[in-house]
Design an enzyme around this catalytic site. Structure first.
Site, PDB file in Angstrom:
ATOM      1  CG  LEU A 141      13.713 -41.461  -5.282  1.00  0.00           C
ATOM      2  CD1 LEU A 141      12.492 -41.166  -4.421  1.00  0.00           C
ATOM      3  CD2 LEU A 141      13.431 -42.615  -6.225  1.00  0.00           C
ATOM      4  CE1 TYR A 142      22.190 -40.767  -2.495  1.00  0.00           C
ATOM      5  CE2 TYR A 142      22.529 -38.421  -2.915  1.00  0.00           C
ATOM      6  CZ  TYR A 142      22.927 -39.609  -2.319  1.00  0.00           C
ATOM      7  OH  TYR A 142      24.055 -39.626  -1.526  1.00  0.00           O
ATOM      8  CB  ALA A 143      17.795 -35.138  -2.351  1.00  0.00           C
ATOM      9  CB  THR A 152      16.178 -42.124  -0.279  1.00  0.00           C
ATOM     10  OG1 THR A 152      17.406 -41.761  -0.948  1.00  0.00           O
ATOM     11  CG2 THR A 152      15.149 -42.547  -1.318  1.00  0.00           C
ATOM     12  CE  LYS A 153      22.426 -41.367   1.266  1.00  0.00           C
ATOM     13  NZ  LYS A 153      23.065 -42.347   2.170  1.00  0.00           N
TER      14      LYS A 153
END
Length: 436
Positions: free
Chosen positions: A243-245, A247-248
């Site tokens: 999810l971090y990736a 959002t980026k």
């Protein structure tokens, strides 16, 4: 004729039955029952207070929204902001650094101030990791003459106020919810910071007059499940592994939209595993160091095929040089007051070291520097968003602004370990210690 008795109104003790007057079924008549009812209410209230005291709600990683006059605003506050953003000459920049109490943010802010730029920091000091470390970085900035506004980038009123007080020429946007694995525990914090917060910041920038040029931190995580190496800015980024990736990657799309519609000059920097003094405690090199020194077992992951997991570790000083290089070559935004007047610059760069190192070698270097043998447990890499390897192609950054990393992993870790031992001497934070 005998009176028919309703068993529901018959007293439980012997006595003459007296018909009651009509009443509501919830009405309490005897005085002692009324006192009992009151005592029950008071007891429940006390239990509630005790529960609230000893079982507070879990801390949020998102700082509460602050309103004008609560912790910012007023003539004294404006003087601090203005003083912090004074530059040595008209040729220097005036930069707003978001996430300034963070790892990369604090280093970049100090580097900008040292060379004569006007710098203002903003940070919400969330609790994703030790807030004491963030405040220690803040003290370093304050000693250098950098004022850090405690506030959230989601607070549009605060951002508008900052742009009203200071004509920022550039924004170095480094505030974000970091970490791959934490997204499985608190996904909303990533949406709040990396998407909503970024959008609020871009809204403030596009409405400003003059509009600042923006450099912001994307991530090597956007390459996701790519198997082609080294990763190039031209490679696909539509297979995020976390999810971090995601959002980026979404942030890069949002940035492009604001560049296209409003004429904002925007540069995205994809960082590759940044490490060094004053780093983040959630990074492997940091908690490996802590656990090795404490004699605790550390977990080293291997890929599903039994191979070693590798990372393109990039020392903080090299990343700072890349950030300043991107800032210095960023062209001006073309809009004014939210209206585009021409096409604007949009760029994406990798900032890595180009030399992936197996995590097993990272551990071996730490053992050598700490003079302690690590207790290792080797496990298959879990499916939590991590990828097997990262490897940066940095030719574009080299060509555009001369980016050239110079610090190898062992040299960088030696500097980190020296800082770590000084900062956490005797198991506590050593106030005033600094590696600068």
């Amino acid at each position: 004729m005998a009176q028919q008795v309703n068993n529901e109104t018959t007293p439980s003790t012997p006595g003459k039955l007296k018909p009651d007057k009509p009443h509501h079924r919830f009405r309490i008549h005897p005085p002692h029952s009324r006192y009992t009812f009151i005592c029950i209410l008071l007891s429940a209230f006390l239990v509630f207070l005790l529960f609230s005291t000893f079982n507070p709600p879990p801390p949020s990683t998102t700082a509460p929204r602050r309103v004008l006059g609560d912790s910012w605003g007023g003539s004294h506050w404006e003087r601090l902001v203005s003083k912090s953003t004074r530059r040595n000459s008209a040729s220097n920049k005036i930069v707003l650094v978001t996430g300034s109490a963070g790892f990369v943010g604090s280093h970049v802010a100090l580097a900008l101030k040292r060379r004569g730029d006007g710098v203002l920091g903003i940070d919400n000091f969330n609790r994703y990791y030790d807030v004491n470390l963030k405040h220690a970085r803040q003290k370093l900035l304050e000693r250098a003459g950098i004022f850090v506004v405690e506030g959230d980038i989601n607070d549009g009123t605060l951002l508008k106020k900052l742009f009203d007080v200071v004509p920022f020429t550039h924004v170095m946007h480094l505030a974000a919810q970091a970490g791959v694995r934490y997204a499985m525990q608190n996904p909303n914090s990533y949406v709040h910071s990396n998407l909503a917060g970024f959008t609020v910041l871009l809204e403030a920038c596009k409405s400003a007059n003059p509009q600042p040029a923006i450099v912001w931190a994307s991530s090597s995580s956007v390459y996701g499940l790519n198997s082609k190496v080294p990763f190039s800015e031209k490679d696909r980024t539509d297979q995020p592994a976390s999810l971090y990736a995601a959002t980026k990657k979404a942030g890069e799309g949002i940035a492009h939209t604001y560049n296209h519609i409003y004429g904002l000059s925007i540069t995205a920097l994809r960082f590759f595993t940044v490490y060094g003094p004053w780093g983040r405690p959630d990074m492997a090199y940091f908690f490996f160091t802590k656990d090795i020194l404490k004699g605790k077992q550390i977990t080293v992951f291997e890929s599903p095929d039994g191979g070693s997991v590798a990372r393109d570790f990039t020392y903080i000083d090299d990343v700072v040089k890349g950030c300043l290089g991107a800032l210095d070559t960023a062209k001006k935004s073309t809009g004014s007051g939210g209206k585009k007047k021409g096409s604007a610059q949009f760029r994406v760069f990798n900032l890595g070291n180009t030399s992936p190192v197996p995590v097993s070698k990272l551990v071996a270097i730490l053992e050598k520097l700490l003079k302690v043998n690590a207790k290792k447990r080797v496990l298959p890499m879990p499916r939590n968003g991590d990828v097997k390897f990262t490897h940066a192609n940095i030719s574009l950054a080299q060509r555009e602004f001369g980016y050239k990393p110079t610090i190898d992993l062992e040299t960088g870790l030696r500097k980190f370990v020296k800082w770590y031992l000084e900062f956490y001497s005797s198991g506590s934070i050593k106030k005033g210690s600094s590696s600068w």
